[in-house]
Design a protein around this motif. Structure first.
Motif, PDB file in Angstrom:
ATOM      1  N   ALA A   1       0.828  -1.212   0.000  1.00 34.27           N
ATOM      2  CA  ALA A   1       0.000   0.000   0.000  1.00 34.27           C
ATOM      3  C   ALA A   1       0.857   1.254   0.000  1.00 34.27           C
ATOM      4  CB  ALA A   1      -0.927  -0.016   1.213  1.00 34.27           C
ATOM      5  N   ASP A   2       2.034   1.192   0.626  1.00 37.28           N
ATOM      6  CA  ASP A   2       2.902   2.364   0.695  1.00 37.28           C
ATOM      7  C   ASP A   2       3.346   2.840  -0.682  1.00 37.28           C
ATOM      8  OD1 ASP A   2       2.759   2.299   3.453  1.00 37.28           O
ATOM      9  OD2 ASP A   2       4.622   1.169   3.691  1.00 37.28           O
ATOM     10  N   ILE A   3       3.413   1.912  -1.645  1.00 37.34           N
ATOM     11  CA  ILE A   3       3.806   2.291  -3.007  1.00 37.34           C
ATOM     12  C   ILE A   3       2.817   3.300  -3.577  1.00 37.34           C
ATOM     13  CG2 ILE A   3       4.064   1.415  -5.377  1.00 37.34           C
ATOM     14  CD1 ILE A   3       5.089  -1.216  -4.132  1.00 37.34           C
ATOM     15  N   PHE A   4       1.536   3.100  -3.266  1.00 35.73           N
ATOM     16  CA  PHE A   4       0.494   3.940  -3.866  1.00 35.73           C
ATOM     17  C   PHE A   4       0.274   5.248  -3.115  1.00 35.73           C
ATOM     18  CE2 PHE A   4      -0.215  -0.294  -5.436  1.00 35.73           C
ATOM     19  CZ  PHE A   4      -0.462  -0.069  -6.776  1.00 35.73           C
ATOM     20  N   THR A   5       0.971   5.433  -2.019  1.00 35.99           N
ATOM     21  CA  THR A   5       0.878   6.714  -1.301  1.00 35.99           C
ATOM     22  C   THR A   5       2.161   7.527  -1.447  1.00 35.99           C
ATOM     23  OG1 THR A   5       1.681   5.746   0.782  1.00 35.99           O
ATOM     24  CG2 THR A   5      -0.696   5.691   0.397  1.00 35.99           C
ATOM     25  N   LEU A   6       3.092   7.054  -2.278  1.00 38.42           N
ATOM     26  CA  LEU A   6       4.358   7.764  -2.442  1.00 38.42           C
ATOM     27  C   LEU A   6       4.153   9.188  -2.952  1.00 38.42           C
ATOM     28  CD1 LEU A   6       6.786   5.074  -3.931  1.00 38.42           C
ATOM     29  CD2 LEU A   6       7.092   6.327  -1.800  1.00 38.42           C
ATOM     30  N   ARG A   7       3.288   9.364  -3.972  1.00 37.69           N
ATOM     31  CA  ARG A   7       3.099  10.693  -4.553  1.00 37.69           C
ATOM     32  C   ARG A   7       2.605  11.683  -3.490  1.00 37.69           C
ATOM     33  NH1 ARG A   7       2.059  12.757  -9.823  1.00 37.69           N
ATOM     34  NH2 ARG A   7       1.535  10.718 -10.700  1.00 37.69           N
ATOM     35  N   VAL A   8       1.601  11.254  -2.721  1.00 39.39           N
ATOM     36  CA  VAL A   8       1.043  12.144  -1.703  1.00 39.39           C
ATOM     37  C   VAL A   8       2.090  12.471  -0.651  1.00 39.39           C
ATOM     38  CG1 VAL A   8      -0.683  12.342   0.122  1.00 39.39           C
ATOM     39  CG2 VAL A   8      -1.301  11.323  -2.074  1.00 39.39           C
ATOM     40  N   ARG A   9       2.799  11.450  -0.190  1.00 38.86           N
ATOM     41  CA  ARG A   9       3.778  11.668   0.870  1.00 38.86           C
ATOM     42  C   ARG A   9       4.969  12.489   0.398  1.00 38.86           C
ATOM     43  NH1 ARG A   9       6.032   6.851   2.532  1.00 38.86           N
ATOM     44  NH2 ARG A   9       4.980   5.553   0.988  1.00 38.86           N
ATOM     45  N   PHE A  10       5.231  12.464  -0.916  1.00 36.78           N
ATOM     46  CA  PHE A  10       6.369  13.199  -1.458  1.00 36.78           C
ATOM     47  C   PHE A  10       5.958  14.540  -2.055  1.00 36.78           C
ATOM     48  CE2 PHE A  10       8.590   9.715  -0.329  1.00 36.78           C
ATOM     49  CZ  PHE A  10       9.758   9.420  -0.997  1.00 36.78           C
ATOM     50  N   SER A  11       4.679  14.870  -1.992  1.00 34.91           N
ATOM     51  CA  SER A  11       4.211  16.100  -2.637  1.00 34.91           C
ATOM     52  C   SER A  11       4.912  17.331  -2.081  1.00 34.91           C
ATOM     53  CB  SER A  11       2.694  16.244  -2.477  1.00 34.91           C
ATOM     54  OG  SER A  11       2.340  16.286  -1.095  1.00 34.91           O
ATOM     55  N   GLU A  12       5.275  17.255  -0.821  1.00 34.87           N
ATOM     56  CA  GLU A  12       5.969  18.386  -0.218  1.00 34.87           C
ATOM     57  C   GLU A  12       7.468  18.132  -0.111  1.00 34.87           C
ATOM     58  OE1 GLU A  12       4.196  19.147   3.525  1.00 34.87           O
ATOM     59  OE2 GLU A  12       2.245  19.698   2.689  1.00 34.87           O
TER      60      GLU A  12
END
Length: 715
Positions: free
Chosen positions: A503-514
């Motif tokens: 699941a962490d793969i699919f939240t990378l963009r959000v977590r890296f947005s900043e």
């Protein structure tokens, strides 16, 4: 290794030579010429062999046997008349004053005795007459000729095609083992020998090459040949090349009366000669020295692929002379190409995605089949203990211990394996190996269940090794197959703490947005590559049910099994509810799962255990929230065969077996490969055998293909 030619084999390779027709022999000789000439070019010119030594030798023996049977069919470009390979462009040409020939091969003790008998017969010597040979290691490197005039090195050349070689004088001058001047030599002295690279130097070179993104080499021979044959001598100078002298060509004066005496003379002139060269009186002594060298092979620090025998008396050598491409007075006794002895230095444990603890042999590096081998599989603790899966002895019950001399083998590209051990060389303090009772990665209990061949970590997702391997499986080609996210990236992201579960793969963009800088500033990443990765991840949010089930890495659930489960339950919701409700060994959900053709109690237990394990289930639920799982195509429920189990046997004449199976499944039928009491219909074509008889015994409805097609109609 695989042959690199697109030429089709004439399909006569397994036919005994004596049974070949002239037409077959002609066709196969053509094919063999293409294969062997291409292999010579790849090995000698390109330093990139594409077939193994064993394959090459087998093809060459086959070619020689056919030519002996059909001498009139021998081709002008016959490989039996070829030495070395073509000369690469960019080098000047050197015409050898004395040809540089190859050697004939011996592959077993009988070949060595036959070689001795041929020599004696040619010279008219009695079987008990004293005949001395020299025996020396056959260095696995690149042949080089060094020409000295008035004691100064004036020219160095590779063997090339035996007649003409490549001028590599400037490169040879950079090799420390090659003296620029020699004192006390004949006015003209052509020294021949082998350029090679030691194991330690090879390992260090490959490490340096990898650091700068340069070419790495498969083995020391390729590294040595590629280093010597550089157009820029500075590159050669930076490579750790060495040289053994073992022969000579053009001479203005004789070096000695014997081969061994001439080698000793070369040593006094300042050349490195092999200390394992020894004079042997007859085949028995030659073979004994061969075995002695083979036993030391792993400790030499450089690669050898056999032992070369030469008649010691140089007067006899001159009498014996040459064939077209080989001297009569010498032969190379080759080691088995896919076997080697070395030392087992340690046993390490690797933990796989299913928690399996796999023992791996850490070996003193040795070249096997053209590849440097430093690791080999040991399978499981029974194999180490000298038992098979049934408890019966293997290797006559000899166990494997750290410090043992072990025989390693590999065939083609398979993982190297330990075949046997030498008890006579076992260290006195070597102790029986004990498999760890705890996981070396996370410290959890490692248990071996009854009937299981391997011990497994019970840590599940808390075990780092299992987590990383599960992530690698998750992004593999037949699972999510995310472009730009491979095993290397998964290891990096896990080590950095960026991903721990799928699941962490699919939240990378959000977590890296900043904090996108974290990724783009890493080596190999920039703004565009980071954005491309996030886009590729998002493209995989919509995915089929079968791929999702397979991607979870559940033990015993492969790609085909995942498809069966998806076709049966059709949606993630239905699958998840069934796995949650099921109780192992009882109940409707258990029975339904086990009634799926291709699913048994072992797989069913693994599925239920995984889906009901708290940590695993939490990870799966988080993943599903990030996805749009596509339902499997619903099976027809109103067809006359919906829900029935059918079996096809015999020959189908109006469609392929695959087409028939797919059509039946589309209509809601379950296709099985065997007849049982659960079978509803057997479709029997011509040639139906035991399945038809069993169906009759069980009273199962049997029909031919026409009746089957009439039953299902155009549905």
């Amino acid at each position: 290794m695989v042959q690199n030619s697109e030429t089709q084999h004439p399909q006569t390779g397994d036919v005994p030579v004596a049974s070949l027709s002239p037409e077959q022999a002609t066709k196969e000789l053509s094919w063999l010429a293409t294969q062997l000439n291409a292999a010579n070019t790849a090995y000698h010119r390109d330093d990139a062999p594409d077939i193994s030594d064993a394959t090459y030798d087998a093809l060459k023996r086959r070619n020689a046997a056919i030519e002996a049977q059909f001498p009139d069919l021998k081709r002008q470009d016959s490989p039996s008349e070829t030495v070395g390979g073509q000369i690469a462009e960019g080098f000047g040409k050197v015409k050898h004053v004395v040809r540089m020939l190859s050697l004939g091969n011996a592959f077993d003790d009988d070949d060595v005795h036959e070689f001795d008998q041929r020599i004696r017969k040619y010279l008219g010597l009695a079987a008990d007459a004293l005949l001395t040979y020299t025996a020396e290691p056959k260095i696995d490197g690149l042949s080089l000729s060094l020409r000295y005039e008035d004691g100064k090195l004036i020219q160095a050349a590779t063997r090339g095609d035996g007649e003409t070689g490549e001028n590599v004088t400037n490169n040879a001058r950079t090799i420390a083992d090659i003296p620029a001047k020699v004192n006390g030599a004949p006015d003209v002295l052509e020294v021949r020998g082998e350029v090679y690279m030691s194991h330690d130097d090879f390992t260090a070179l490959n490490a340096r090459q990898a650091e700068v993104g340069g070419k790495t080499f498969a083995n020391p021979r390729n590294a040595a040949a590629g280093s010597l044959r550089q157009l820029d001598a500075e590159i050669t100078k930076s490579r750790p090349l060495r040289f053994f002298a073992y022969a000579w060509g053009d001479l203005s004066a004789r070096l000695a009366q014997t081969q061994s005496g001439a080698i000793a003379k070369l040593k006094t002139l300042g050349f490195s000669t092999n200390p394992l060269t020894e004079a042997c009186d007859g085949p028995a002594a030659m073979i004994a020295h061969y075995k002695g060298i083979e036993a030391q092979r792993a400790n030499l620090g450089y690669d050898i692929d056999g032992v070369v025998y030469k008649v010691d008396d140089l007067t006899l050598q001159r009498r014996l002379g040459f064939r077209s491409t080989t001297p009569r007075w010498a032969i190379a006794h080759k080691f088995p190409a896919e076997l080697a002895w070395t030392v087992l230095e340690a046993i390490d444990i690797q933990v796989g995605r299913t928690g399996a603890l796999s023992p791996v042999a850490r070996l003193r590096p040795v070249t096997v089949g053209g590849v440097v081998v430093s690791n080999a599989t040991l399978h499981n603790e029974d194999y180490i203990a000298g038992r098979d899966g049934n408890g019966d002895p293997i290797r006559e019950g000899r166990d494997i211990r750290v410090g043992d001399w072990v025989q390693v083998y590999r065939a083609g590209d398979v993982i190297p394996k330990v075949k046997d051990i030498d008890l006579a060389r076992r260290p006195k303090d070597a102790m029986p190996y004990q498999m760890p009772a705890r996981c070396p990665e996370c410290g959890s209990d490692a248990i071996r269940e009854e009937g299981d061949a391997v011990r497994r970590c019970t840590g599940g997702i808390i075990c780092p090794a299992q987590a990383v391997e599960k992530l690698k499986h998750f992004i593999s080609r037949t699972a999510f197959d995310i472009e730009g996210l491979g095993a290397k990236q998964v290891e990096q992201f896990y080590a950095d703490g960026w991903i721990a579960t799928p699941a962490d793969i699919f939240t990378l963009r959000v977590r890296f947005s900043e904090g996108l800088q974290q990724l783009k500033n890493r080596e190999g990443w920039g703004d565009k590559s980071a954005a491309n990765l996030f886009d590729a991840i998002d493209e995989k949010r919509e995915i089929s049910l079968a791929r999702v089930i397979y991607s979870l890495g559940i033990r015993h659930v492969g790609e085909n099994s995942a498809a069966l489960l998806a076709n049966h339950y059709t949606s993630w919701t239905a699958f998840e509810q069934a796995m949650t409700a099921a109780q192992i060994g009882e109940g409707h959900a258990w029975d339904e799962l086990n009634n799926i053709d291709g699913v048994g109690a072992v797989m069913a237990t693994s599925l239920i255990t995984t889906m009901q394990q708290e940590a695993e289930r939490a990870s799966i639920d988080q993943l599903i929230k990030e996805l749009d799982v596509q339902d499997a195509e619903a099976r027809a429920t109103d067809s006359p065969v919906a829900g029935k189990t059918v079996v096809f046997t015999g020959t189908l004449e109006r469609m392929t077996r695959a087409e028939a199976k797919a059509r039946a499944e589309t209509l809601g039928a379950k296709v099985s490969g065997s007849v049982s009491a659960k079978t509803d219909i057997l479709i029997a074509g011509p040639g139906a055998g035991s399945k038809a008889k069993k169906a009759a015994d069980l009273g199962i409805e049997t029909m031919d293909e026409d009746a089957w097609l009439s039953l299902i109609g155009d549905a």
